[in-house]
Write a protein that holds these residues in place. Structure first.
Motif, PDB file in Angstrom:
ATOM      1  N   LYS A 153      47.239  56.910  37.922  1.00  0.00           N
ATOM      2  CA  LYS A 153      47.004  56.139  39.209  1.00  0.00           C
ATOM      3  C   LYS A 153      45.839  55.723  39.148  1.00  0.00           C
ATOM      4  O   LYS A 153      45.659  54.551  39.736  1.00  0.00           O
ATOM      5  N   GLY A 154      44.911  56.310  38.630  1.00  0.00           N
ATOM      6  CA  GLY A 154      43.356  55.841  38.699  1.00  0.00           C
ATOM      7  C   GLY A 154      43.052  55.152  37.596  1.00  0.00           C
ATOM      8  O   GLY A 154      41.760  54.713  37.301  1.00  0.00           O
ATOM      9  N   ARG A 155      44.089  54.524  36.756  1.00  0.00           N
ATOM     10  CA  ARG A 155      43.865  53.805  35.527  1.00  0.00           C
ATOM     11  C   ARG A 155      42.783  54.438  34.496  1.00  0.00           C
ATOM     12  O   ARG A 155      41.984  53.606  34.003  1.00  0.00           O
ATOM     13  N   GLU A 156      42.727  55.689  34.379  1.00  0.00           N
ATOM     14  CA  GLU A 156      41.849  56.584  33.551  1.00  0.00           C
ATOM     15  C   GLU A 156      42.708  56.964  32.372  1.00  0.00           C
ATOM     16  O   GLU A 156      42.965  58.160  31.974  1.00  0.00           O
ATOM     17  N   TRP A 157      42.941  56.056  31.450  1.00  0.00           N
ATOM     18  CA  TRP A 157      43.785  56.124  30.272  1.00  0.00           C
ATOM     19  C   TRP A 157      43.158  57.332  29.215  1.00  0.00           C
ATOM     20  O   TRP A 157      43.879  58.015  28.639  1.00  0.00           O
ATOM     21  N   GLN A 158      41.821  57.150  29.092  1.00  0.00           N
ATOM     22  CA  GLN A 158      41.256  58.029  28.194  1.00  0.00           C
ATOM     23  C   GLN A 158      41.230  59.265  28.753  1.00  0.00           C
ATOM     24  O   GLN A 158      41.341  60.286  27.991  1.00  0.00           O
ATOM     25  N   MET A 159      41.125  59.623  30.131  1.00  0.00           N
ATOM     26  CA  MET A 159      41.146  61.010  30.540  1.00  0.00           C
ATOM     27  C   MET A 159      42.655  61.334  30.415  1.00  0.00           C
ATOM     28  O   MET A 159      42.878  62.889  30.116  1.00  0.00           O
ATOM     29  N   ALA A 160      43.506  60.684  30.438  1.00  0.00           N
ATOM     30  CA  ALA A 160      45.053  60.984  30.384  1.00  0.00           C
ATOM     31  C   ALA A 160      45.368  61.517  28.962  1.00  0.00           C
ATOM     32  O   ALA A 160      45.854  62.645  28.863  1.00  0.00           O
ATOM     33  N   ILE A 161      44.889  60.946  28.031  1.00  0.00           N
ATOM     34  CA  ILE A 161      44.855  61.239  26.622  1.00  0.00           C
ATOM     35  C   ILE A 161      44.235  62.339  26.231  1.00  0.00           C
ATOM     36  O   ILE A 161      44.640  63.355  25.554  1.00  0.00           O
ATOM     37  N   ARG A 162      43.101  62.586  26.863  1.00  0.00           N
ATOM     38  CA  ARG A 162      42.235  63.647  26.766  1.00  0.00           C
ATOM     39  C   ARG A 162      43.019  65.134  27.135  1.00  0.00           C
ATOM     40  O   ARG A 162      43.121  66.213  26.676  1.00  0.00           O
ATOM     41  N   LEU A 163      43.796  64.973  28.363  1.00  0.00           N
ATOM     42  CA  LEU A 163      44.376  65.840  28.946  1.00  0.00           C
ATOM     43  C   LEU A 163      45.550  66.459  27.935  1.00  0.00           C
ATOM     44  O   LEU A 163      46.107  67.501  27.726  1.00  0.00           O
ATOM     45  N   CYS A 164      46.007  65.276  27.463  1.00  0.00           N
ATOM     46  CA  CYS A 164      47.459  65.743  26.519  1.00  0.00           C
ATOM     47  C   CYS A 164      47.036  66.515  25.200  1.00  0.00           C
ATOM     48  O   CYS A 164      47.329  67.250  25.028  1.00  0.00           O
ATOM     49  N   SER A 165      45.544  66.118  24.713  1.00  0.00           N
ATOM     50  CA  SER A 165      45.054  66.941  23.689  1.00  0.00           C
ATOM     51  C   SER A 165      44.680  68.047  24.169  1.00  0.00           C
ATOM     52  O   SER A 165      44.945  69.230  23.397  1.00  0.00           O
ATOM     53  N   VAL A 166      44.322  68.542  25.435  1.00  0.00           N
ATOM     54  CA  VAL A 166      43.959  69.936  26.254  1.00  0.00           C
ATOM     55  C   VAL A 166      45.126  70.689  26.063  1.00  0.00           C
ATOM     56  O   VAL A 166      45.257  71.847  25.741  1.00  0.00           O
ATOM     57  N   ALA A 167      46.301  69.929  26.460  1.00  0.00           N
ATOM     58  CA  ALA A 167      47.640  70.753  26.644  1.00  0.00           C
ATOM     59  C   ALA A 167      48.057  71.167  25.232  1.00  0.00           C
ATOM     60  O   ALA A 167      48.573  72.227  24.932  1.00  0.00           O
ATOM     61  N   ALA A 168      47.991  70.406  24.169  1.00  0.00           N
ATOM     62  CA  ALA A 168      48.227  70.677  22.754  1.00  0.00           C
ATOM     63  C   ALA A 168      47.568  71.765  22.154  1.00  0.00           C
ATOM     64  O   ALA A 168      48.129  72.756  21.770  1.00  0.00           O
ATOM     65  N   SER A 169      46.257  71.826  22.539  1.00  0.00           N
ATOM     66  CA  SER A 169      45.386  72.858  22.004  1.00  0.00           C
ATOM     67  C   SER A 169      45.669  74.166  22.802  1.00  0.00           C
ATOM     68  O   SER A 169      45.530  75.297  22.181  1.00  0.00           O
ATOM     69  N   SER A 170      46.035  73.941  24.051  1.00  0.00           N
ATOM     70  CA  SER A 170      46.376  75.101  24.981  1.00  0.00           C
ATOM     71  C   SER A 170      47.918  75.671  24.654  1.00  0.00           C
ATOM     72  O   SER A 170      48.400  76.768  25.331  1.00  0.00           O
ATOM     73  N   LYS A 171      48.421  75.071  23.646  1.00  0.00           N
ATOM     74  CA  LYS A 171      50.048  75.450  23.802  1.00  0.00           C
ATOM     75  C   LYS A 171      50.969  75.064  24.853  1.00  0.00           C
ATOM     76  O   LYS A 171      51.776  76.043  24.786  1.00  0.00           O
ATOM     77  N   VAL A 172      50.662  73.990  25.498  1.00  0.00           N
ATOM     78  CA  VAL A 172      51.429  73.779  26.715  1.00  0.00           C
ATOM     79  C   VAL A 172      52.170  72.627  26.378  1.00  0.00           C
ATOM     80  O   VAL A 172      51.701  71.577  25.970  1.00  0.00           O
ATOM     81  N   GLU A 173      53.641  72.735  26.399  1.00  0.00           N
ATOM     82  CA  GLU A 173      54.393  71.576  26.161  1.00  0.00           C
ATOM     83  C   GLU A 173      54.583  70.579  27.262  1.00  0.00           C
ATOM     84  O   GLU A 173      54.779  70.923  28.429  1.00  0.00           O
ATOM     85  N   LEU A 174      54.115  69.601  27.114  1.00  0.00           N
ATOM     86  CA  LEU A 174      54.238  68.420  28.070  1.00  0.00           C
ATOM     87  C   LEU A 174      55.695  67.913  28.296  1.00  0.00           C
ATOM     88  O   LEU A 174      56.463  67.800  27.081  1.00  0.00           O
ATOM     89  N   ASN A 175      56.163  67.450  29.527  1.00  0.00           N
ATOM     90  CA  ASN A 175      57.525  66.862  29.688  1.00  0.00           C
ATOM     91  C   ASN A 175      57.414  65.316  29.555  1.00  0.00           C
ATOM     92  O   ASN A 175      56.194  64.803  29.433  1.00  0.00           O
ATOM     93  N   THR A 176      58.575  64.917  29.949  1.00  0.00           N
ATOM     94  CA  THR A 176      58.796  63.426  30.160  1.00  0.00           C
ATOM     95  C   THR A 176      57.737  62.509  31.000  1.00  0.00           C
ATOM     96  O   THR A 176      57.001  61.726  30.738  1.00  0.00           O
ATOM     97  N   VAL A 177      57.752  63.330  32.085  1.00  0.00           N
ATOM     98  CA  VAL A 177      56.692  62.694  33.404  1.00  0.00           C
ATOM     99  C   VAL A 177      55.459  62.663  32.785  1.00  0.00           C
ATOM    100  O   VAL A 177      54.658  61.621  32.966  1.00  0.00           O
ATOM    101  N   ALA A 178      54.872  63.741  32.209  1.00  0.00           N
ATOM    102  CA  ALA A 178      53.311  63.536  31.668  1.00  0.00           C
ATOM    103  C   ALA A 178      53.299  62.423  30.637  1.00  0.00           C
ATOM    104  O   ALA A 178      52.147  61.647  30.476  1.00  0.00           O
ATOM    105  N   TYR A 179      54.194  62.229  29.660  1.00  0.00           N
ATOM    106  CA  TYR A 179      54.093  61.269  28.443  1.00  0.00           C
ATOM    107  C   TYR A 179      54.179  60.060  29.170  1.00  0.00           C
ATOM    108  O   TYR A 179      53.580  58.919  28.876  1.00  0.00           O
ATOM    109  N   ASN A 180      55.234  59.613  30.223  1.00  0.00           N
ATOM    110  CA  ASN A 180      55.241  58.680  30.760  1.00  0.00           C
ATOM    111  C   ASN A 180      54.102  58.036  31.435  1.00  0.00           C
ATOM    112  O   ASN A 180      53.840  56.767  31.434  1.00  0.00           O
TER     113      ASN A 180
END
Length: 211
Positions: A153-180
């Motif tokens: 919503k804040g148009r912060e695409w870089q931060m969104a991708i970074r959070l995806c990377s943090v989730a992966a390193s934390s072994k947290v599975e992201l859902n469809t909502v997060a990827y969308n």
């Protein structure tokens, strides 16, 4: 009090906030003291019914009746505010927990971050997310989804991708909502290659696409 609490719990499961409130009044009239379980059931029913005003009234009534709220109480009240898009009120409750020495957990942070997301406050959402590291709460799929949606919503695409990377390193599975949300953030930033990369990651991790 056990009988009243059981009835209040039944109202909570049926999202009957008004009936749960009536039970509390009946307890007072019968001179049966309400305890934290009574109020938690009543407030939880308000949360499920998205009746934030009633939830806050019950929360205030606890102090008047010298009943101390616990983590469950705060979680239900903050969630009621979040679901009704009264995020600022929910955040005030969240920040008051430290002063009241009530422990926060993952559910507390999820509700607060979701409140920021719905209010378009991505910076506040990230501040809360980062604050989890200083508490005993662990980020889960809902936490990441809410934080990433706030970034979208804040148009912060870089931060969104970074959070995806943090989730992966934390072994947290992201859902469809997060990827969308991540893909949408990339689209808003005209980062088409990044958007396609996220679609590829979804496929590799066997995350379902929206129909």
């Amino acid at each position: 009090v056990v009988s009243y609490n059981a009835a209040a719990s039944a109202c909570e499961k049926g999202s009957e906030g008004g009936h749960a409130g009536q039970l509390l009044r009946m307890m007072a009239q019968s001179r049966v003291e309400s305890d934290v379980i009574s109020y938690n059931s009543a407030i939880s029913s308000c949360e499920k019914g998205s009746t934030w005003r009633q939830a806050l009234l019950l929360f205030v009534a606890m102090a008047q009746n010298k009943v101390s709220p616990n983590t469950i109480t705060y979680n239900a009240t903050i969630s009621a505010c979040e679901k009704s898009r009264e995020g600022e009120k929910g955040l005030l409750l969240f920040y008051s927990m430290a002063q009241s020495k009530v422990e926060t957990d993952t559910i507390t942070f999820n509700a607060a971050i979701s409140a920021c997301e719905k209010g378009g406050e991505w910076e506040k959402a990230l501040k809360l997310f980062n604050g989890m590291a200083q508490s005993a709460a662990e980020a889960d799929t809902i936490t990441f989804s809410a934080a990433i949606s706030a970034c979208e919503k804040g148009r912060e695409w870089q931060m969104a991708i970074r959070l995806c990377s943090v989730a992966a390193s934390s072994k947290v599975e992201l859902n469809t909502v997060a990827y969308n949300a991540t893909i949408s953030a990339c689209e808003k930033g005209s980062e088409w290659e990044k958007a396609v990369q996220q679609l590829t990651v979804m496929s590799q991790r066997k995350v379902e696409y929206d129909a």
